[in-house]
Design a protein around this motif. Structure first.
Motif, PDB file in Angstrom:
ATOM      1  N   LEU A 136       0.837  -1.213   0.000  1.00 56.41           N
ATOM      2  CA  LEU A 136       0.000   0.000   0.000  1.00 56.41           C
ATOM      3  C   LEU A 136       0.863   1.250   0.000  1.00 56.41           C
ATOM      4  O   LEU A 136       0.546   2.245  -0.664  1.00 56.41           O
ATOM      5  CB  LEU A 136      -0.953  -0.015   1.205  1.00 56.41           C
ATOM      6  N   MET A 186       2.030   1.922  -3.322  1.00 54.59           N
ATOM      7  CA  MET A 186       0.949   2.480  -4.142  1.00 54.59           C
ATOM      8  C   MET A 186       0.601   3.904  -3.688  1.00 54.59           C
ATOM      9  O   MET A 186      -0.413   4.460  -4.086  1.00 54.59           O
ATOM     10  CB  MET A 186      -0.311   1.603  -4.042  1.00 54.59           C
ATOM     11  N   GLU A 187       1.426   4.415  -2.806  1.00 57.85           N
ATOM     12  CA  GLU A 187       1.277   5.782  -2.289  1.00 57.85           C
ATOM     13  C   GLU A 187      -0.039   6.016  -1.557  1.00 57.85           C
ATOM     14  O   GLU A 187      -0.616   7.103  -1.608  1.00 57.85           O
ATOM     15  CB  GLU A 187       1.469   6.796  -3.426  1.00 57.85           C
ATOM     16  N   ALA A 188      -0.517   4.966  -0.896  1.00 56.96           N
ATOM     17  CA  ALA A 188      -1.767   5.100  -0.139  1.00 56.96           C
ATOM     18  C   ALA A 188      -1.499   5.799   1.192  1.00 56.96           C
ATOM     19  O   ALA A 188      -0.465   5.567   1.815  1.00 56.96           O
ATOM     20  CB  ALA A 188      -2.344   3.717   0.121  1.00 56.96           C
ATOM     21  N   GLU A 208      -8.801   2.448   0.859  1.00 55.78           N
ATOM     22  CA  GLU A 208      -9.782   2.963  -0.096  1.00 55.78           C
ATOM     23  C   GLU A 208     -10.145   1.770  -0.979  1.00 55.78           C
ATOM     24  O   GLU A 208      -9.264   0.970  -1.350  1.00 55.78           O
ATOM     25  CB  GLU A 208      -9.043   4.101  -0.800  1.00 55.78           C
ATOM     26  N   ASN A 229     -10.792   0.758  -3.974  1.00 56.56           N
ATOM     27  CA  ASN A 229     -10.099   0.339  -5.186  1.00 56.56           C
ATOM     28  C   ASN A 229      -8.709  -0.224  -4.910  1.00 56.56           C
ATOM     29  O   ASN A 229      -8.308  -1.242  -5.480  1.00 56.56           O
ATOM     30  CB  ASN A 229      -9.990   1.534  -6.128  1.00 56.56           C
ATOM     31  N   LEU A 230      -8.003   0.452  -4.026  1.00 53.12           N
ATOM     32  CA  LEU A 230      -6.661  -0.007  -3.643  1.00 53.12           C
ATOM     33  C   LEU A 230      -6.729  -1.366  -2.969  1.00 53.12           C
ATOM     34  O   LEU A 230      -5.904  -2.248  -3.225  1.00 53.12           O
ATOM     35  CB  LEU A 230      -6.057   0.969  -2.639  1.00 53.12           C
ATOM     36  N   ARG A 262      -7.276  -4.157  -5.458  1.00 50.74           N
ATOM     37  CA  ARG A 262      -6.088  -4.463  -6.276  1.00 50.74           C
ATOM     38  C   ARG A 262      -4.986  -5.182  -5.494  1.00 50.74           C
ATOM     39  O   ARG A 262      -4.070  -5.739  -6.097  1.00 50.74           O
ATOM     40  CB  ARG A 262      -5.477  -3.169  -6.844  1.00 50.74           C
ATOM     41  N   THR A 263      -5.039  -5.076  -4.179  1.00 54.41           N
ATOM     42  CA  THR A 263      -3.919  -5.627  -3.387  1.00 54.41           C
ATOM     43  C   THR A 263      -4.329  -6.813  -2.503  1.00 54.41           C
ATOM     44  O   THR A 263      -3.523  -7.311  -1.719  1.00 54.41           O
ATOM     45  CB  THR A 263      -3.305  -4.529  -2.487  1.00 54.41           C
ATOM     46  N   CYS A 316     -13.974  -1.557   4.059  1.00 56.09           N
ATOM     47  CA  CYS A 316     -13.468  -0.180   4.150  1.00 56.09           C
ATOM     48  C   CYS A 316     -14.417   0.681   4.980  1.00 56.09           C
ATOM     49  O   CYS A 316     -13.979   1.499   5.791  1.00 56.09           O
ATOM     50  CB  CYS A 316     -13.295   0.424   2.759  1.00 56.09           C
TER      51      CYS A 316
END
Ligand SMILES: Nc1ncnc2c1ncn2[C@@H]1O[C@H](COP(=O)(O)OP(=O)(O)OP(=O)(O)O)[C@@H](O)[C@H]1O
Ligand SMILES: [Mg+2]
Length: 300
Positions: A253, A256-258, A262, A264-265, A268-269, A293
């Motif tokens: 994360l 992914m610059e989280a 969220e 969507n992130l 994807r992970t 979330c």
């Protein structure tokens, strides 16, 4: 620095574990401390990935001593755990002596130190400085091996017919781990101090993430910990995510610059948390990314 274990105090151990990045409270520190001071083996059980093996590694680092590891598996026997004779070297010696190529005595002593292959248990007993002996995943070994081990751990000595009795110079720091695949014998349990490690709560896992992935901010770390906690507690999974997976997820994360969770992130992970497609399906069916979330962000 060489430590006399009589000098170890609980507060020193607490600080040393913290410095090494192992996050825990007295529920772990006190049994570890007592095992060191009472010179008793520490038997650590708990689910996969809760930090059992890591304790032995941390101990070897903070005590600045060698970690000797005996990985257990089905079929592990004394030869692999204690010692073996170096047959090849013995055969070579016999051949050389037959050809008259040996120096000195005409009959080499084939069962002397020179032909001995030391395995982890013997190495630990003969170690000049109290090492940490990690007997990892003892529940994977057979019952006969466990009985043999019990004897070694009772006396800290072994007898090698050709060489005599070998007694530990210093009682090693022994850490045994078990995932509870099978019940261990009463004899072994009686010999050891017992420590059960549970999955961490949200606070503890947040601190672990902060320690292992400092780039994750407080908000992200806490949300990741809360999400994993929710997943472990509420779903009937084949393999619950362990701390190692939490750390990997937090790292991903961050990459992914989280800054916060969220949907969507997370979607994807998810493959970093679940190692089983059936578990992904269970998660999607019973909880789902949006709801996870929502609960984590609202603290519900
Ligand atoms: N309390 C903790 N503080 C910091 N890191 C931890 C803690 N617990 C676990 N970890 C991290 O989690 C990872 C997995 O821990 P470890 O390998 O000790 O688990 P284990 O209980 O031995 O699992 P297994 O049963 O699968 O062998 C370690 O690499 C370590 O970095
Ligand atoms: Mg382990």
């Amino acid at each position: 620095m060489i430590f006399l274990h009589q000098e170890i105090t609980l507060s020193w151990l607490t600080a040393a574990f913290a410095r090494d990045g192992y996050i825990c409270g007295e529920e772990i520190l006190i049994p570890v401390y007592l095992a060191l001071r009472l010179e008793k083996p520490l038997l650590i059980s708990g689910a996969p990935g809760v930090g059992k093996t890591e304790i032995a590694k941390v101990l070897s680092r903070v005590l600045d001593t060698e970690l000797i590891r005996l990985q257990c598996y089905e079929g592990l026997d004394e030869n692999k755990a204690l010692y073996e004779w170096n047959y090849q070297k013995q055969l070579l010696m016999i051949e050389l002596s037959r050809q008259g190529c040996t120096r000195g005595e005409d009959q080499p002593d084939l069962f002397s130190e020179e032909y001995l292959l030391e395995r982890p248990l013997l190495k630990a007993l003969r170690h000049p400085r109290r090492p940490v002996l990690l007997i990892d995943e003892i529940d994977k070994s057979d019952q006969e091996f466990e009985a043999f081990l019990f004897e070694v751990l009772s006396d800290f000595q072994v007898s090698i017919p050709e060489l005599g009795t070998i007694k530990a110079r210093q009682v090693p720091v022994v850490v045994l781990t078990s995932n509870g695949d099978r019940e261990l014998s009463d004899g072994l349990k009686r010999r050891c101090l017992f420590l059960y490690i549970d999955y961490p709560d949200v606070d503890k896992e947040t601190r672990i993430i902060r320690s292992k992935v400092p780039e994750a901010g407080e908000v992200l770390a806490r949300q990741v910990a809360a999400a994993v906690n929710r997943i472990r507690a509420g779903l009937d999974l084949r393999k619950k995510p362990a701390i190692a997976e939490t750390i990997d997820w937090a790292r991903a994360l961050v990459l992914m610059e989280a800054r916060a969770l969220e949907p969507n992130l997370v979607r994807r992970t998810l493959n970093l948390l679940f190692k089983d497609q059936e578990d992904v399906e269970t998660f999607n069916r019973e909880l789902g990314v949006e709801e996870l979330c929502r609960q984590v962000i609202n603290g519900g």
